[in-house]
Design a protein around this motif. Structure first.
Motif, PDB file in Angstrom:
ATOM      1  N   UNK A 128       0.860  -1.180   0.000  1.00  0.00           N
ATOM      2  CA  UNK A 128       0.000   0.000   0.000  1.00  0.00           C
ATOM      3  C   UNK A 128       0.899   1.234   0.000  1.00  0.00           C
ATOM      4  N   UNK A 129       0.354   2.353  -0.477  1.00  0.00           N
ATOM      5  CA  UNK A 129       1.089   3.613  -0.376  1.00  0.00           C
ATOM      6  C   UNK A 129       0.248   4.632   0.382  1.00  0.00           C
ATOM      7  N   UNK A 130       0.943   5.463   1.140  1.00  0.00           N
ATOM      8  CA  UNK A 130       0.321   6.489   1.974  1.00  0.00           C
ATOM      9  C   UNK A 130       0.581   7.840   1.320  1.00  0.00           C
ATOM     10  N   UNK A 131      -0.491   8.558   0.988  1.00  0.00           N
ATOM     11  CA  UNK A 131      -0.367   9.779   0.184  1.00  0.00           C
ATOM     12  C   UNK A 131      -0.907  10.982   0.950  1.00  0.00           C
ATOM     13  N   UNK A 132      -0.052  11.971   1.145  1.00  0.00           N
ATOM     14  CA  UNK A 132      -0.430  13.211   1.815  1.00  0.00           C
ATOM     15  C   UNK A 132      -0.519  14.329   0.781  1.00  0.00           C
ATOM     16  N   UNK A 133      -1.375  15.304   1.040  1.00  0.00           N
ATOM     17  CA  UNK A 133      -1.477  16.448   0.130  1.00  0.00           C
ATOM     18  C   UNK A 133      -0.176  17.246   0.102  1.00  0.00           C
ATOM     19  N   UNK A 134       0.200  17.768  -1.055  1.00  0.00           N
ATOM     20  CA  UNK A 134       1.372  18.644  -1.113  1.00  0.00           C
ATOM     21  C   UNK A 134       1.144  19.902  -0.273  1.00  0.00           C
ATOM     22  N   UNK A 135       2.174  20.325   0.443  1.00  0.00           N
ATOM     23  CA  UNK A 135       2.061  21.532   1.242  1.00  0.00           C
ATOM     24  C   UNK A 135       2.447  22.793   0.490  1.00  0.00           C
ATOM     25  N   UNK A 136       3.132  22.608  -0.642  1.00  0.00           N
ATOM     26  CA  UNK A 136       3.558  23.764  -1.434  1.00  0.00           C
ATOM     27  C   UNK A 136       2.338  24.363  -2.139  1.00  0.00           C
ATOM     28  N   UNK A 168      -4.295  12.248   6.044  1.00  0.00           N
ATOM     29  CA  UNK A 168      -4.769  13.589   6.395  1.00  0.00           C
ATOM     30  C   UNK A 168      -4.030  14.065   7.639  1.00  0.00           C
ATOM     31  N   UNK A 169      -3.042  14.927   7.435  1.00  0.00           N
ATOM     32  CA  UNK A 169      -2.203  15.403   8.538  1.00  0.00           C
ATOM     33  C   UNK A 169      -1.935  16.890   8.323  1.00  0.00           C
ATOM     34  N   UNK A 170      -2.812  17.749   8.839  1.00  0.00           N
ATOM     35  CA  UNK A 170      -2.663  19.190   8.605  1.00  0.00           C
ATOM     36  C   UNK A 170      -1.300  19.745   8.997  1.00  0.00           C
ATOM     37  N   UNK A 171      -0.666  19.167  10.017  1.00  0.00           N
ATOM     38  CA  UNK A 171       0.609  19.697  10.499  1.00  0.00           C
ATOM     39  C   UNK A 171       1.726  19.584   9.473  1.00  0.00           C
ATOM     40  N   UNK A 172       1.609  18.649   8.530  1.00  0.00           N
ATOM     41  CA  UNK A 172       2.667  18.490   7.530  1.00  0.00           C
ATOM     42  C   UNK A 172       2.201  18.867   6.127  1.00  0.00           C
ATOM     43  N   UNK A 173       0.980  19.359   6.014  1.00  0.00           N
ATOM     44  CA  UNK A 173       0.486  19.798   4.701  1.00  0.00           C
ATOM     45  C   UNK A 173       0.012  21.247   4.768  1.00  0.00           C
ATOM     46  N   UNK A 174       0.792  22.045   5.508  1.00  0.00           N
ATOM     47  CA  UNK A 174       0.563  23.494   5.592  1.00  0.00           C
ATOM     48  C   UNK A 174      -0.841  23.842   6.064  1.00  0.00           C
ATOM     49  N   UNK A 175      -1.369  23.027   6.964  1.00  0.00           N
ATOM     50  CA  UNK A 175      -2.656  23.332   7.570  1.00  0.00           C
ATOM     51  C   UNK A 175      -3.872  22.837   6.816  1.00  0.00           C
ATOM     52  N   UNK A 176      -3.688  22.206   5.665  1.00  0.00           N
ATOM     53  CA  UNK A 176      -4.839  21.694   4.912  1.00  0.00           C
ATOM     54  C   UNK A 176      -5.432  20.501   5.657  1.00  0.00           C
ATOM     55  N   UNK A 220     -15.514   7.740  -3.135  1.00  0.00           N
ATOM     56  CA  UNK A 220     -16.506   7.330  -4.137  1.00  0.00           C
ATOM     57  C   UNK A 220     -15.972   7.445  -5.562  1.00  0.00           C
ATOM     58  N   UNK A 221     -15.023   8.363  -5.760  1.00  0.00           N
ATOM     59  CA  UNK A 221     -14.507   8.607  -7.112  1.00  0.00           C
ATOM     60  C   UNK A 221     -13.292   7.757  -7.457  1.00  0.00           C
ATOM     61  N   UNK A 222     -12.678   7.132  -6.452  1.00  0.00           N
ATOM     62  CA  UNK A 222     -11.411   6.428  -6.686  1.00  0.00           C
ATOM     63  C   UNK A 222     -11.432   5.055  -6.021  1.00  0.00           C
ATOM     64  N   UNK A 223     -11.814   4.023  -6.747  1.00  0.00           N
ATOM     65  CA  UNK A 223     -11.894   2.686  -6.148  1.00  0.00           C
ATOM     66  C   UNK A 223     -10.556   2.132  -5.670  1.00  0.00           C
ATOM     67  N   UNK A 224      -9.445   2.680  -6.157  1.00  0.00           N
ATOM     68  CA  UNK A 224      -8.134   2.200  -5.711  1.00  0.00           C
ATOM     69  C   UNK A 224      -7.698   2.840  -4.396  1.00  0.00           C
ATOM     70  N   UNK A 225      -8.515   3.732  -3.853  1.00  0.00           N
ATOM     71  CA  UNK A 225      -8.243   4.275  -2.520  1.00  0.00           C
ATOM     72  C   UNK A 225      -8.968   3.399  -1.510  1.00  0.00           C
ATOM     73  N   UNK A 226      -8.197   2.827  -0.592  1.00  0.00           N
ATOM     74  CA  UNK A 226      -8.758   1.811   0.308  1.00  0.00           C
ATOM     75  C   UNK A 226      -8.929   2.292   1.739  1.00  0.00           C
ATOM     76  N   UNK A 227      -8.546   3.541   2.029  1.00  0.00           N
ATOM     77  CA  UNK A 227      -8.713   4.006   3.395  1.00  0.00           C
ATOM     78  C   UNK A 227      -8.085   5.361   3.626  1.00  0.00           C
ATOM     79  N   UNK A 228      -8.147   5.785   4.877  1.00  0.00           N
ATOM     80  CA  UNK A 228      -7.567   7.068   5.268  1.00  0.00           C
ATOM     81  C   UNK A 228      -6.943   6.950   6.648  1.00  0.00           C
ATOM     82  N   UNK A 229      -5.812   7.592   6.807  1.00  0.00           N
ATOM     83  CA  UNK A 229      -5.145   7.725   8.100  1.00  0.00           C
ATOM     84  C   UNK A 229      -5.387   9.151   8.580  1.00  0.00           C
ATOM     85  N   UNK A 230      -6.101   9.273   9.691  1.00  0.00           N
ATOM     86  CA  UNK A 230      -6.492  10.588  10.198  1.00  0.00           C
ATOM     87  C   UNK A 230      -5.578  11.004  11.346  1.00  0.00           C
ATOM     88  N   UNK A 231      -4.621  11.866  11.034  1.00  0.00           N
ATOM     89  CA  UNK A 231      -3.747  12.410  12.067  1.00  0.00           C
ATOM     90  C   UNK A 231      -4.202  13.791  12.514  1.00  0.00           C
TER      91      UNK A 231
END
Length: 219
Positions: free
Chosen positions: A59-67, A98-106, A118-129
């Motif tokens: 699996x891969x863990x994907x965070x939003x870009x902070x830039x 989902x980790x606002x502290x490392x994605x510039x507050x997003x 609902x839009x991405x069947x290859x997304x299997x979950x979320x890690x809520x930090x």
């Protein structure tokens, strides 16, 4: 795999390969590897996802870009599209981080997460930090929990998270106290009596104190 952002591309690959070999050497062939592949563009994130899969990640863990976070905050459609596009290109399932502290507050809302799921069947979950148990509860109530799992980003709110549907936690504490962490997990799964709840509550308190101490030291 620790803080992937501090590793270069080849170091990430080597670490995943080494971990896979180490697990296989002790017979843990089915133990999955979740690799962080966060980067500041869809293209680089996708490349890192391919690298991770080839190296042995499941699996891969994907965070939003902070830039350019301000632009993303003002454009929820772009935030959602980032995850959908990465998931479509990834050779292995994607877990949103989902980790606002490392994605510039997003901070993704529950609506954002449900729309992405609902839009991405290859997304299997979320890690809520973000530590928002209410958000976790809303997500678990609105997604298909057989194919999309919600995970706490810290073990210090595992008990309340499990109570509203969390599938577990990805946390620093199990790295230094694996047996204790597993004991807490088992306790959250066995709440058949008041005594069981009090035991789980006591363990949760100790876990919260322990994890806070680790975070103060930079974990």
């Amino acid at each position: 795999m620790g803080e992937a952002a501090h590793l270069d591309r080849q170091e990430r690959i080597k670490l995943i390969q080494t971990l896979r070999l180490a697990l296989d050497d002790i017979g843990l062939y089915k133990t999955p590897i979740v690799a962080g592949v966060g980067a500041n563009s869809t293209r680089e994130t996708t490349q890192l996802a391919h690298d991770a899969a080839a190296a042995g990640a499941d699996f891969v863990l994907v965070v939003l870009p902070g830039y350019y976070a301000g632009v993303l905050k003002a454009n929820p459609t772009a935030m959602r599209k980032f995850f959908v596009d990465v998931a479509a290109a990834s050779p292995v399932p994607v877990i949103i981080y989902n980790f606002p502290a490392v994605s510039a507050g997003i901070d993704l809302s529950s609506d954002d997460v449900v729309d992405i799921a609902n839009a991405a069947p290859n997304i299997c979950g979320i890690m809520l930090s973000c530590g928002n148990v209410g958000k976790l509860a809303r997500i678990t109530a609105l997604v298909d929990n057989s194919s999309f799992k919600t995970l706490s980003g810290f073990i210090d709110f595992l008990l309340p998270s499990v109570a509203v549907g969390s599938a577990g936690a990805i946390s620093p504490l199990p790295n230094v106290a694996p047996n204790f962490s597993f004991k807490l997990w088992r306790a959250t799964q066995s709440l058949g009596s008041v005594a069981d709840f009090h035991e789980a509550k006591e363990l949760q308190g100790l876990a919260s104190l322990g994890e806070t101490a680790l975070l103060k030291e930079g974990w």
